[in-house]
Each structure stands twice: as C-alpha cells, then as structure tokens.
Design an enzyme around this catalytic site. Structure first.
Site, mmCIF file in Angstrom:
data_model
loop_
_atom_site.group_PDB
_atom_site.id
_atom_site.type_symbol
_atom_site.label_atom_id
_atom_site.label_comp_id
_atom_site.label_asym_id
_atom_site.label_seq_id
_atom_site.Cartn_x
_atom_site.Cartn_y
_atom_site.Cartn_z
ATOM 1 N N HIS A 86 3.083 3.349 -8.800
ATOM 2 C CA HIS A 86 2.930 1.928 -9.157
ATOM 3 C C HIS A 86 4.177 1.414 -9.874
ATOM 4 O O HIS A 86 4.649 0.323 -9.608
ATOM 5 C CB HIS A 86 1.698 1.729 -10.054
ATOM 6 C CG HIS A 86 0.408 2.113 -9.391
ATOM 7 N ND1 HIS A 86 0.106 1.767 -8.097
ATOM 8 C CD2 HIS A 86 -0.675 2.818 -9.840
ATOM 9 C CE1 HIS A 86 -1.099 2.237 -7.784
ATOM 10 N NE2 HIS A 86 -1.589 2.885 -8.822
ATOM 11 N N ASP A 135 0.831 -1.208 0.000
ATOM 12 C CA ASP A 135 0.000 0.000 0.000
ATOM 13 C C ASP A 135 0.867 1.260 0.000
ATOM 14 O O ASP A 135 1.981 1.250 0.519
ATOM 15 C CB ASP A 135 -0.909 -0.039 1.238
ATOM 16 C CG ASP A 135 -2.017 0.988 1.160
ATOM 17 O OD1 ASP A 135 -2.310 1.486 0.046
ATOM 18 O OD2 ASP A 135 -2.598 1.312 2.210
ATOM 19 N N LEU A 161 10.350 -21.363 -3.994
ATOM 20 C CA LEU A 161 9.433 -20.353 -3.439
ATOM 21 C C LEU A 161 8.178 -20.341 -4.309
ATOM 22 O O LEU A 161 8.289 -20.437 -5.530
ATOM 23 C CB LEU A 161 10.113 -18.971 -3.479
ATOM 24 C CG LEU A 161 9.243 -17.731 -3.244
ATOM 25 C CD1 LEU A 161 8.778 -17.659 -1.789
ATOM 26 C CD2 LEU A 161 10.024 -16.449 -3.571
#
Ligand code: FPP
Length: 243
Positions: free
Chosen positions: A33, A16, A127
């Site tokens: 972004h 965020d 992962l």
C-alpha cells in the site's frame, strides 16, 4: 514514441495488487500500500500533463472494511498522510480534489482533511481527482433510489419523469461525465462493485502489472490501446455496408 491523439476525458482506475506485490517481496501487505501511493502520485501527474479532465481512483471499498483491523488502520493513516502531503501539489497544479462514497464511515480526522482539501481546491479546473472511499456502487444506486422515492413521496416528482439523466444526477458522481476508460491492474477481470451504472459504455483495459509496478509508461499504453478501440455505444459498425 508514437503520439497519442485520443485522450480520454475521464479515466477510472481499480488499483489492485498491492498485497501480492508485497508478498512477492516477502514483505507485509502494508508495504504494498505504501508503495502504491507513489504510483498514485505518478499517475495523477501524468493525467494532468496529458490533459485528462477527470481521474477517479478506487482507493477503499465498502468491502475493504472486513480486512484485518491493523491493515485498515494502516490504510486510514496512509490516506490521512496523503491528504496532507499532496495538497500543495494539487493547489499548484490546479487539480480539484473530490471524494465519493460513504465518507461518514471514515475516521473523523480523515473526513476533516477531505473537506479541507475539497474546499481549498474547489476552484481548480485542470483535473478533477476523485477518490472513491468506503465506496460501493450498489449502495450508491440504492441511495439514489431512496432519494428519488422521497421526492415522489413528497409529490415533487412524477415516477414517469425518472430518466437516465435524472437518475445519474442522484448518484455520488453527479456532475462528472461517465468514464471513457476503466483501467484495472493486477490482471483480475472483475468490476468489484465500482461505478456499475457509470461504466455502461466505458472501454475496459486490464494491466497484468500490480499497482505499485504500474508506471507512467503503462498508463500511456492503456491510453494508446483506448485510442485504437472503436466506441459504438450500441450502434452499428461504421463500415460501408452499414452506412
Ligand atoms: C488493492 O490492493 C488496493 C487497495 C486496497 C486500494 C488502493 C490503496 C492504495 C493504492 C494505497 C492507499 C491509498 C491512498 C489514497 C492513500 P490489494 O490489497 O487488494 O492487493 P491484493 O489483491 O494483491 O491483495
């Protein structure tokens, strides 16, 4: 630097603050972004190095569809580029790519690249990187309930046999253990419709940093703090009195 002994198996992150980061610099939100993608790259690398097994990133919520059309278009374009640019690194580092959410609502080009990346990395085992896209935890739960109702209707399932474990299997996150640590950046104390069922016993860490400013050192700090927490899962404290 002090050594980190307790590495969470699964870390989920609410990324965020991109918009505020850009605004502070007098730039358009999309600039935030764009810089947020660099943070994703840095955190994925760090997670892989540390031996975290699952990393789940909240990249686009169902609610995000109500943002201005040009911001949505920019985010989808960024996502599309990201799916291309990171594939080689995912393959080289044995990272399995995964996506959860209402993927059918995404542009076709993005859906195809998600499918390609999932297929190309399916055998990787270091992962699991999951992006939550067009994601809503409430919708995920309702979808699970619908699937269970359908099984009951077809006489394949007895309502008494619905358990926490069988319910979890109907969620988008089936096969992924619940997060041990949830990190949220930009100081907001909210869950924002993310993994509501899965975070029942997850430790929460909120960083004041905006996502584009969140660095490997901040990630290590979150993990260090996690290591100091005593996870009781509702049990009593392990003090001599309680023993
Ligand atoms: C929140 O910032 C961030 C998002 C909308 C999701 C995260 C997106 C990225 C990191 C970039 C694109 C992702 C990929 C996978 C290519 P915000 O806009 O809500 O910030 P604000 O709260 O300050 O307005």
């Amino acid at each position: 630097m002090e050594t980190i002994h307790k590495i969470p198996r699964h870390i989920a992150i609410i990324m965020d603050g991109n918009g505020r980061w850009a605004k502070e610099r007098g730039m358009a939100r999309i600039f935030g972004h764009q810089n947020g993608v660099d943070t994703i790259r840095e955190i994925v690398r760090a997670a892989r190095e540390l031996g975290v097994k699952y990393l789940t990133l909240y990249a686009f919520s169902k609610e995000n569809w109500s943002r201005p059309k040009n911001e949505i278009a920019f985010l989808m374009n960024l996502l599309s580029q990201f799916l291309d640019s990171e594939l080689k690194e995912l393959e080289e580092n044995q990272i399995r790519f995964n996506a959860i959410g209402k993927l059918e609502e995404l542009p076709r080009e993005v859906r195809e690249k998600i499918k390609r990346n999932m297929e190309r990395t399916a055998k990787n085992d270091q992962l699991v990187l999951t992006l939550a896209l067009s994601y809503s935890s409430r919708v995920e739960i309702i979808d699970a309930i619908k699937r269970i109702c359908e099984q009951v209707k077809q006489g394949k399932l007895n309502p008494e046999d619905v358990s926490e474990a069988s319910f979890s299997k109907e969620l988008y996150t089936t096969g992924i253990p619940d997060p041990d640590l949830l990190i949220r950046t930009s100081g907001e104390m909210r869950i924002s419709n993310f993994l509501l069922w899965q975070i029942s016993y997850t430790e929460i860490y909120v960083s004041e940093k905006y996502w584009p400013d969140f660095k490997k050192s901040d990630f290590l700090e979150a993990i260090r703090v996690y290591g100091t927490r005593e996870r009781r899962f509702g049990r009593a404290e392990t003090t001599p009195l309680a023993q």
